[in-house]
Structures are given as structure tokens and as C-alpha cells.
Design a protein around this motif. Structure first.
Motif, PDB file in Angstrom:
ATOM      1  N   SER A   1       0.826  -3.871   9.379  1.00 48.89           N
ATOM      2  CA  SER A   1       1.173  -2.914   8.327  1.00 48.89           C
ATOM      3  C   SER A   1       1.201  -3.545   6.944  1.00 48.89           C
ATOM      4  CB  SER A   1       2.519  -2.242   8.626  1.00 48.89           C
ATOM      5  OG  SER A   1       3.565  -3.185   8.614  1.00 48.89           O
TER       6      SER A   1
ATOM      7  N   SER B   1       5.826  -3.319   3.736  1.00 49.37           N
ATOM      8  CA  SER B   1       5.809  -2.045   4.456  1.00 49.37           C
ATOM      9  C   SER B   1       7.181  -1.778   5.060  1.00 49.37           C
ATOM     10  CB  SER B   1       4.735  -2.052   5.551  1.00 49.37           C
ATOM     11  OG  SER B   1       5.031  -3.028   6.509  1.00 49.37           O
TER      12      SER B   1
ATOM     13  N   GLY C   1       2.079   1.116   6.664  1.00 45.78           N
ATOM     14  CA  GLY C   1       0.888   0.326   6.385  1.00 45.78           C
ATOM     15  C   GLY C   1      -0.317   1.201   6.109  1.00 45.78           C
TER      16      GLY C   1
END
Length: 141
Positions: free
Chosen positions: A49, A53, A74
Motif C-alpha cells: 500500500s 497509507s 494504497g
């Protein structure tokens, strides 16, 4: 809880925010298999991600199912990857050079052992969300 706690240092090193929404849910089954299932999902969220994130693990219940959701903010998972993500040896992030492409396939196999399902839900609110749904009918063993 244990998996999120174990993997939190990895998320923190990438300046990610990882959280677990509290829930009073008990799943009966092989502890090792369930840990492999959820460790793969949370670890993938952390790895793919990206920095900064947000990763959230939450539980939803209704009379038919217990659902565990693993979401991240993400980048959107490409359509080609979405279609193949649960196939053996598929590596959506081959440029990273790690993994054999078995993690998500193993997750699918484990869910099938429990008559459960796993899916990558349509992207919503800027989040990728994997949903593992355990049926309430019958015993999870």
C-alpha cells in the motif's frame, strides 16, 4: 489482534497507520491456518500500500456471516491483477522481487477449508478491501 500487533512495527517503519476495530468475535478452527490467512492479508496490505497509507482490520457481523475486512489506502489494484490475484504463482508486484506468488492462493485455499469466501471488493472511498466471510450456519472447525 496478535497479527496486527506483530506486524505493527513493519507498518510503522513505513510511516503507515495500522488499526484494528475492536470486536468480540471468536472463530474456532486451526489457529495456525487462520493466522496464515490473516497474516498474509495484513502483510500484503503493509508491503504494497505504500508509505503513509492507512491499513484497517475490522469485523462485521450479521445473522449469516462473520466478515473480516482488511482495507488499505494504497494505490488502486489494477484490473489485470484483480482478475488473477488468487491464482497460484501470480505476482502482481514482480518488480519487488519477493514472494513466489502463492500467498493469496493459500488464503483462498484456507477459506475454502472453512466454507468461507475471500474476495477483493470493488474499490470504494479510496480503499482496497479484502473481505473474508465465514458462514454462521454450521460449525467452523
Amino acid at each position: 489482534q496478535t497479527i496486527v500487533a506483530d506486524l505493527a512495527p513493519l507498518a510503522l517503519r513505513q510511516n503507515q497507520d495500522i488499526s484494528l476495530s475492536p470486536a468480540e468475535v471468536v472463530l474456532s478452527g486451526d489457529r495456525m491456518l487462520l493466522e496464515v490467512l490473516f497474516r498474509n492479508l495484513v502483510d500484503n496490505a503493509i508491503r504494497y500500500s505504500g508509505a503513509h497509507s492507512k491499513i484497517q482490520v475490522s469485523v462485521q457481523e450479521d445473522r449469516n456471516a462473520i466478515k473480516i475486512l482488511i482495507s488499505d489506502t494504497g494505490p488502486e489494484i489494477p484490473l489485470e491483477t484483480r482478475e488473477k490475484i488468487f491464482e497460484q504463482f501470480y505476482r502482481g508486484h514482480s518488480e519487488k522481487g519477493d514472494g513466489a506468488g502463492l500467498g493469496m492462493s493459500i488464503c483462498k485455499d484456507i477459506t475454502q477449508l472453512y466454507s468461507a469466501t475471500i474476495e477483493l471488493a470493488p474499490r470504494e472511498n479510496g480503499k482496497n478491501t479484502f473481505v473474508v466471510s465465514f458462514p454462521r450456519s454450521g460449525e467452523i472447525v
